[in-house]
Design a protein around this motif. Structure first.
Motif, short mmCIF file in Angstrom:
data_model
loop_
_atom_site.label_atom_id
_atom_site.label_comp_id
_atom_site.label_asym_id
_atom_site.label_seq_id
_atom_site.Cartn_x
_atom_site.Cartn_y
_atom_site.Cartn_z
N ASP A 67 -16.55 2.56 11.78
CA ASP A 67 -15.11 2.68 11.74
C ASP A 67 -14.59 2.25 10.38
O ASP A 67 -15.17 1.40 9.71
CB ASP A 67 -14.45 1.80 12.80
CG ASP A 67 -14.76 2.30 14.21
OD1 ASP A 67 -15.07 3.49 14.35
OD2 ASP A 67 -14.67 1.49 15.14
N SER A 68 -13.50 2.87 9.97
CA SER A 68 -12.89 2.47 8.70
C SER A 68 -11.38 2.50 8.87
O SER A 68 -10.85 3.12 9.79
CB SER A 68 -13.32 3.40 7.57
OG SER A 68 -12.84 4.71 7.81
N ILE A 69 -10.70 1.83 7.97
CA ILE A 69 -9.25 1.76 8.03
C ILE A 69 -8.70 1.82 6.61
O ILE A 69 -9.33 1.32 5.68
CB ILE A 69 -8.78 0.47 8.74
CG1 ILE A 69 -7.28 0.47 8.93
CG2 ILE A 69 -9.22 -0.74 7.99
CD1 ILE A 69 -6.80 -0.64 9.83
N GLU A 70 -7.57 2.48 6.44
CA GLU A 70 -6.91 2.54 5.14
C GLU A 70 -5.58 1.82 5.26
O GLU A 70 -4.83 2.01 6.22
CB GLU A 70 -6.67 3.99 4.73
CG GLU A 70 -7.92 4.70 4.29
CD GLU A 70 -7.62 6.07 3.73
OE1 GLU A 70 -6.58 6.24 3.08
OE2 GLU A 70 -8.43 6.97 3.97
N ILE A 71 -5.30 0.99 4.27
CA ILE A 71 -4.05 0.23 4.26
C ILE A 71 -3.15 0.83 3.20
O ILE A 71 -3.56 0.99 2.05
CB ILE A 71 -4.32 -1.26 3.98
CG1 ILE A 71 -5.24 -1.83 5.06
CG2 ILE A 71 -3.02 -2.03 3.91
CD1 ILE A 71 -5.68 -3.25 4.80
N SER A 72 -1.93 1.14 3.57
CA SER A 72 -0.99 1.73 2.63
C SER A 72 -0.57 0.71 1.58
O SER A 72 -0.75 -0.50 1.75
CB SER A 72 0.24 2.26 3.36
OG SER A 72 0.99 1.18 3.87
N SER A 73 0.00 1.20 0.50
CA SER A 73 0.43 0.30 -0.57
C SER A 73 1.55 -0.63 -0.09
O SER A 73 1.61 -1.79 -0.48
CB SER A 73 0.90 1.10 -1.79
OG SER A 73 1.97 1.94 -1.43
N THR A 74 2.40 -0.14 0.80
CA THR A 74 3.46 -0.98 1.36
C THR A 74 2.86 -2.11 2.19
O THR A 74 3.29 -3.26 2.09
CB THR A 74 4.41 -0.14 2.24
OG1 THR A 74 4.88 0.97 1.49
CG2 THR A 74 5.56 -0.95 2.75
N ALA A 75 1.86 -1.78 2.99
CA ALA A 75 1.20 -2.80 3.81
C ALA A 75 0.49 -3.83 2.93
O ALA A 75 0.51 -5.02 3.23
CB ALA A 75 0.21 -2.15 4.77
N ARG A 76 -0.11 -3.37 1.83
CA ARG A 76 -0.76 -4.31 0.91
C ARG A 76 0.24 -5.27 0.30
O ARG A 76 -0.03 -6.45 0.17
CB ARG A 76 -1.49 -3.55 -0.19
CG ARG A 76 -2.83 -3.05 0.24
CD ARG A 76 -3.62 -2.50 -0.93
NE ARG A 76 -4.21 -1.26 -0.49
CZ ARG A 76 -3.97 -0.06 -0.98
NH1 ARG A 76 -3.20 0.10 -2.01
NH2 ARG A 76 -4.54 1.00 -0.47
N SER A 77 1.41 -4.75 -0.07
CA SER A 77 2.41 -5.64 -0.68
C SER A 77 2.93 -6.64 0.35
O SER A 77 3.19 -7.79 0.03
CB SER A 77 3.56 -4.83 -1.27
OG SER A 77 4.27 -4.15 -0.27
N LEU A 78 3.06 -6.21 1.61
CA LEU A 78 3.48 -7.14 2.66
C LEU A 78 2.40 -8.18 2.93
O LEU A 78 2.71 -9.35 3.18
CB LEU A 78 3.80 -6.38 3.95
CG LEU A 78 5.08 -5.56 3.94
CD1 LEU A 78 5.18 -4.72 5.21
CD2 LEU A 78 6.30 -6.45 3.79
#
Length: 94
Positions: free
Chosen positions: A33-44
């Motif tokens: 399994d893999s997951i991608e984190i959006s740039s907005t989620a990274r900043s949060l």
């Protein structure tokens, strides 16, 4: 009675062994399994709760400064005494 030699079952044993090899190779190829984190989620994620507490503390310090300047800041002697006792007993730090 007809008794067949042991060599007769060799084909079944070979088929079992080949099937076992295929199953083992499929297990090693299994997807993960893999997951991608959006740039907005990274900043949060980067904005930790410590930063939020710091912002709240800054607002509190500002309000205390203003009330001291205005002469409206009141020290509650009971709260001060409780805090001093806790510090002296080592239950709390400055």
């Amino acid at each position: 009675m007809n008794i067949k030699p042991i060599n007769h079952n060799v084909n079944f044993i070979k088929a079992y062994g080949e099937n076992k090899k295929v199953n083992e190779s499929n297990k090693s190829i299994s997807k993960k399994d893999s997951i991608e984190i959006s740039s907005t989620a990274r900043s949060l994620r980067d904005m930790s709760f410590d930063n939020i507490d710091m912002i709240k503390d800054e607002k509190k310090v500002e309000s205390i400064k203003l009330s001291v300047e205005n002469g409206t800041y009141k020290v509650h002697s009971k709260d001060l005494a409780d805090k001093m006792l806790k510090i002296m007993k080592g239950r709390e730090f400055l």
